[in-house]
Scaffold this motif. Sequence first.
Motif, PDB file in Angstrom:
ATOM      1  N   TRP A 232       0.842  -1.189   0.000  1.00 21.22           N
ATOM      2  CA  TRP A 232       0.000   0.000   0.000  1.00 21.22           C
ATOM      3  C   TRP A 232       0.886   1.252   0.000  1.00 21.22           C
ATOM      4  O   TRP A 232       1.865   1.322   0.738  1.00 21.22           O
ATOM      5  N   VAL A 233       0.514   2.224  -0.846  1.00 24.29           N
ATOM      6  CA  VAL A 233       1.270   3.471  -0.944  1.00 24.29           C
ATOM      7  C   VAL A 233       0.298   4.638  -0.960  1.00 24.29           C
ATOM      8  O   VAL A 233      -0.854   4.515  -1.426  1.00 24.29           O
ATOM      9  N   ALA A 234       0.755   5.754  -0.421  1.00 29.36           N
ATOM     10  CA  ALA A 234      -0.002   7.009  -0.453  1.00 29.36           C
ATOM     11  C   ALA A 234       0.976   8.132  -0.757  1.00 29.36           C
ATOM     12  O   ALA A 234       2.098   8.150  -0.245  1.00 29.36           O
ATOM     13  N   SER A 235       0.550   9.097  -1.581  1.00 30.85           N
ATOM     14  CA  SER A 235       1.428  10.175  -2.032  1.00 30.85           C
ATOM     15  C   SER A 235       0.914  11.524  -1.544  1.00 30.85           C
ATOM     16  O   SER A 235      -0.298  11.725  -1.360  1.00 30.85           O
ATOM     17  N   PHE A 236       1.857  12.446  -1.352  1.00 30.84           N
ATOM     18  CA  PHE A 236       1.553  13.796  -0.892  1.00 30.84           C
ATOM     19  C   PHE A 236       2.368  14.784  -1.695  1.00 30.84           C
ATOM     20  O   PHE A 236       3.488  14.503  -2.119  1.00 30.84           O
TER      21      PHE A 236
ATOM     22  N   ALA B 238       0.142   9.301   9.153  1.00 23.87           N
ATOM     23  CA  ALA B 238       0.030  10.242  10.272  1.00 23.87           C
ATOM     24  C   ALA B 238       1.404  10.634  10.806  1.00 23.87           C
ATOM     25  O   ALA B 238       1.646  11.807  11.133  1.00 23.87           O
ATOM     26  N   ALA B 239       2.321   9.665  10.889  1.00 19.77           N
ATOM     27  CA  ALA B 239       3.667   9.962  11.378  1.00 19.77           C
ATOM     28  C   ALA B 239       4.417  10.887  10.423  1.00 19.77           C
ATOM     29  O   ALA B 239       5.095  11.826  10.854  1.00 19.77           O
ATOM     30  N   ILE B 240       4.304  10.636   9.123  1.00 12.65           N
ATOM     31  CA  ILE B 240       4.999  11.465   8.140  1.00 12.65           C
ATOM     32  C   ILE B 240       4.444  12.885   8.133  1.00 12.65           C
ATOM     33  O   ILE B 240       5.198  13.873   8.056  1.00 12.65           O
ATOM     34  N   ARG B 241       3.134  13.026   8.247  1.00 13.21           N
ATOM     35  CA  ARG B 241       2.551  14.369   8.248  1.00 13.21           C
ATOM     36  C   ARG B 241       2.955  15.128   9.511  1.00 13.21           C
ATOM     37  O   ARG B 241       3.166  16.354   9.470  1.00 13.21           O
ATOM     38  N   SER B 242       3.087  14.422  10.617  1.00 12.01           N
ATOM     39  CA  SER B 242       3.555  15.076  11.842  1.00 12.01           C
ATOM     40  C   SER B 242       5.005  15.523  11.697  1.00 12.01           C
ATOM     41  O   SER B 242       5.378  16.617  12.122  1.00 12.01           O
TER      42      SER B 242
ATOM     43  N   PRO C 179      15.701  15.025   7.857  1.00 15.42           N
ATOM     44  CA  PRO C 179      14.804  14.215   8.700  1.00 15.42           C
ATOM     45  C   PRO C 179      13.848  13.328   7.918  1.00 15.42           C
ATOM     46  O   PRO C 179      13.473  12.260   8.401  1.00 15.42           O
ATOM     47  N   LEU C 180      13.439  13.767   6.727  1.00 16.10           N
ATOM     48  CA  LEU C 180      12.567  12.914   5.919  1.00 16.10           C
ATOM     49  C   LEU C 180      13.307  11.682   5.412  1.00 16.10           C
ATOM     50  O   LEU C 180      12.737  10.589   5.336  1.00 16.10           O
ATOM     51  N   LEU C 181      14.587  11.852   5.073  1.00 16.06           N
ATOM     52  CA  LEU C 181      15.350  10.725   4.548  1.00 16.06           C
ATOM     53  C   LEU C 181      15.755   9.745   5.633  1.00 16.06           C
ATOM     54  O   LEU C 181      15.980   8.567   5.345  1.00 16.06           O
ATOM     55  N   THR C 182      15.878  10.207   6.868  1.00 10.70           N
ATOM     56  CA  THR C 182      16.275   9.325   7.962  1.00 10.70           C
ATOM     57  C   THR C 182      15.067   8.755   8.709  1.00 10.70           C
ATOM     58  O   THR C 182      15.234   8.131   9.752  1.00 10.70           O
ATOM     59  N   TYR C 183      13.872   8.970   8.207  1.00  8.74           N
ATOM     60  CA  TYR C 183      12.685   8.385   8.832  1.00  8.74           C
ATOM     61  C   TYR C 183      12.813   6.860   8.814  1.00  8.74           C
ATOM     62  O   TYR C 183      13.185   6.261   7.794  1.00  8.74           O
TER      63      TYR C 183
ATOM     64  N   LEU D  80       8.730  20.336  10.430  1.00  8.53           N
ATOM     65  CA  LEU D  80       9.646  21.048   9.536  1.00  8.53           C
ATOM     66  C   LEU D  80       8.966  22.252   8.870  1.00  8.53           C
ATOM     67  O   LEU D  80       9.556  22.863   7.971  1.00  8.53           O
ATOM     68  N   LEU D  81       7.738  22.569   9.309  1.00  8.25           N
ATOM     69  CA  LEU D  81       6.941  23.676   8.750  1.00  8.25           C
ATOM     70  C   LEU D  81       6.604  23.435   7.289  1.00  8.25           C
ATOM     71  O   LEU D  81       6.524  24.370   6.485  1.00  8.25           O
ATOM     72  N   LEU D  82       6.379  22.160   6.944  1.00  5.60           N
ATOM     73  CA  LEU D  82       5.958  21.789   5.598  1.00  5.60           C
ATOM     74  C   LEU D  82       4.476  21.438   5.633  1.00  5.60           C
ATOM     75  O   LEU D  82       4.016  20.707   6.523  1.00  5.60           O
ATOM     76  N   ASP D  83       3.744  21.944   4.660  1.00  7.32           N
ATOM     77  CA  ASP D  83       2.310  21.659   4.545  1.00  7.32           C
ATOM     78  C   ASP D  83       2.122  20.614   3.445  1.00  7.32           C
ATOM     79  O   ASP D  83       2.370  20.906   2.265  1.00  7.32           O
ATOM     80  N   CYS D  84       1.709  19.417   3.840  1.00  9.75           N
ATOM     81  CA  CYS D  84       1.568  18.307   2.881  1.00  9.75           C
ATOM     82  C   CYS D  84       0.087  18.093   2.568  1.00  9.75           C
ATOM     83  O   CYS D  84      -0.739  17.977   3.480  1.00  9.75           O
ATOM     84  N   LYS D  85      -0.229  18.032   1.301  1.00  9.65           N
ATOM     85  CA  LYS D  85      -1.590  17.771   0.855  1.00  9.65           C
ATOM     86  C   LYS D  85      -1.626  16.434   0.116  1.00  9.65           C
ATOM     87  O   LYS D  85      -0.791  16.171  -0.754  1.00  9.65           O
ATOM     88  N   PRO D  86      -2.582  15.562   0.459  1.00  5.47           N
ATOM     89  CA  PRO D  86      -2.669  14.267  -0.258  1.00  5.47           C
ATOM     90  C   PRO D  86      -3.105  14.485  -1.701  1.00  5.47           C
ATOM     91  O   PRO D  86      -3.864  15.411  -2.012  1.00  5.47           O
ATOM     92  N   THR D  87      -2.635  13.641  -2.575  1.00  2.00           N
ATOM     93  CA  THR D  87      -2.999  13.726  -3.995  1.00  2.00           C
ATOM     94  C   THR D  87      -4.331  12.992  -4.194  1.00  2.00           C
ATOM     95  O   THR D  87      -4.396  11.933  -4.837  1.00  2.00           O
ATOM     96  N   THR D  88      -5.389  13.578  -3.647  1.00  3.50           N
ATOM     97  CA  THR D  88      -6.706  12.944  -3.688  1.00  3.50           C
ATOM     98  C   THR D  88      -7.195  12.815  -5.138  1.00  3.50           C
ATOM     99  O   THR D  88      -7.123  13.774  -5.920  1.00  3.50           O
ATOM    100  N   TYR D  89      -7.680  11.607  -5.468  1.00  2.41           N
ATOM    101  CA  TYR D  89      -8.128  11.257  -6.814  1.00  2.41           C
ATOM    102  C   TYR D  89      -7.019  11.361  -7.861  1.00  2.41           C
ATOM    103  O   TYR D  89      -7.287  11.297  -9.069  1.00  2.41           O
ATOM    104  N   ARG D  90      -5.807  11.550  -7.418  1.00  2.00           N
ATOM    105  CA  ARG D  90      -4.644  11.505  -8.305  1.00  2.00           C
ATOM    106  C   ARG D  90      -3.548  10.651  -7.657  1.00  2.00           C
ATOM    107  O   ARG D  90      -2.366  10.948  -7.767  1.00  2.00           O
ATOM    108  N   SER D  91      -3.989   9.622  -6.959  1.00  2.23           N
ATOM    109  CA  SER D  91      -3.033   8.770  -6.254  1.00  2.23           C
ATOM    110  C   SER D  91      -2.089   8.061  -7.218  1.00  2.23           C
ATOM    111  O   SER D  91      -0.894   7.911  -6.925  1.00  2.23           O
ATOM    112  N   LEU D  92      -2.587   7.647  -8.378  1.00  2.00           N
ATOM    113  CA  LEU D  92      -1.716   6.996  -9.355  1.00  2.00           C
ATOM    114  C   LEU D  92      -0.692   7.981  -9.904  1.00  2.00           C
ATOM    115  O   LEU D  92       0.497   7.655 -10.027  1.00  2.00           O
TER     116      LEU D  92
END
Length: 608
Positions: free
Chosen positions: A40-44, A154-158, A60-64, A163-175
């Motif tokens: 399962w994958v989800a994109s932002f 949830a962990a990635i969005r937190s 920090p994103l790369l060392t998650y 890091l003061l980054l605003d992540c939006k899910p690619t709703t209906y454009r997940s592919l």
Amino acid sequence: MKRTRHRESASRQAPVGQAGAFTPDAISVRPRALEVGGEWVASFAVTGYPREVHPGWLQPLLTYPGRVDVSLHIEPIDPVTAANRLKKQLSKLESGRRHTSDKGRLIDPQVEAATEDAYDLSARVARGEGKLYRLGLYLTVHAATEEALGDEVAAIRSLAASLLLDCKPTTYRSLQGWITSLPMGLDLVGMRRTFDTSALSAAFPFTSPDLPPPDPTSVGAPRGVLYGFNVGSQGLVHHDRFALDNHNSVILGRSGAGKSYLVKLELLRSLYRGIEIHVIDPEDEYARLAAAVGGTYVHLGAEQVRLNPMDLTIHTRPDGRRTAPRDALIRRSLFLHTVISVLLGSELAATDRAALDRAITATYQRAGITSDPRTWTRPAPLLADLAEVLAEAGGADLAARLQPFTTGAFSGLFSGPTTTRPEGHLVVFSLRDLPGELKAIGTLLALDAVWRQVSNPAIRKPRQVVVDEAWLLMKDLAGGEFLLRMSKGSRKWWGGVTVATQDAPDVTSTDLGKAIIANAATQILLRQAPQAIDEICRIFDLSQGERQFLLTADRGQGLLSTGTQRVAFQSIASPVEHQLVTSNPAELAEYSDISPETETSFVDLDAA
């Protein structure tokens, strides 16, 4: 609605080794997630960024610890287009500010900050100090199940929010979001932000919590010793202390932090590399290790085991010839001043030093040893002979103070010629059975014996000297000065001194201790006591995060510092290594190979 796209088996479409062999059998497309080949994958898409960033701010994103794909899509903007866009943006911002001011309203702080940044960016672009780029930043999270995917998202969005980054899910454009994160160079989402050169360069994850290799262009295996795994990146921490400016190391940690465990682990793995090791062991912790690798074990304090401090430094060449430095007699006379100061526990007065100096010369002359190098191979006098000459030459008070060490209760270590010539790939000097009054002098004499081996100009090989519980020697000024001189001079002889102690304040509170730390290119800090952490932070310039890490670190965790680089690590050992280096009494009681016969079969080596 669920849409499913089925592909034929990869083996039917393309032979193994071609691109078709790596395509998934099926892709299940959902509004906010994909099921790709059982995963399962989800994109932002990142739509909001902090105003100011520092180099490596995406690290920090790369060392998650989970699996996250970070994709950067960069498109340069030509200077003419960039200038026109900046001009239009400045016009909009300035017009908005004036309209707000004319209406008597309060100025929006965000608009004010954006205007200042736009003016600054416009000036740098006009001077040719930077260019503009369109940047798209996308994240793809992977998980084994749909429930686990929700937790990972949830962990990635937190983490992104921190890091003061605003992540939006690619709703209906997940592919499209998943394809955008693949290494194909396709941006099917198209959510981009304008960056200048400095901000773009800071976004590149070129910084790493791992130690850089000595030779970044080398494609060979890492050199040095494996210390453990990196707490931040989960990578392996390899470090070669002999590749630095000097080869010394300082290890500080509270009792139970894993200090001796780490020292023995480094020692064992250094033996694999052909490094000769000498150990000053105050608690008899290295005996089992020495027996396992065929090392030499010198049991100071046992019967018929003696070290004569008046022995001259005589080097044996590979062809069997014996040579000595030109100033061997002078150096030995100066060393005896240090020996007497450590024995008596205080610095000598000027009159006592003068009397001692005359007595040392007279003692050697009585034994037939003069300034002629041809006499230096004759048997050296003993400490009792020196005390006798002192009593005859006006140093009766000094001779009386030496009486316990010449004919009294503590004379066993000095009552005869040296009985052992420690040689081999691993030499351990055990001090456990020495009385407390002789611990410091035993450490000093063992270091002197080691220094004779290290400073032999006829035999050059990498050597490592381990001084465990160094506070025993450093509590005496003369002993600390000898250790400092050895630390400074070992590099010239391809040697490195490891100073390990659990009493950090005894080291950091003195000028000698600070000098020893400054002369160590490798510095390792394990868990520290709250009472000592402030001094440690001041000397090693630790951040608040590093301070908290050292206060809460588990056993075996610490900070490895090599000058400008610092990494947090967890020491690891194989089962066989662990059995050899552990000092846990509960574990030692379970090992079947620990028996009285094993413990006494390799002690009391007597070469006389």
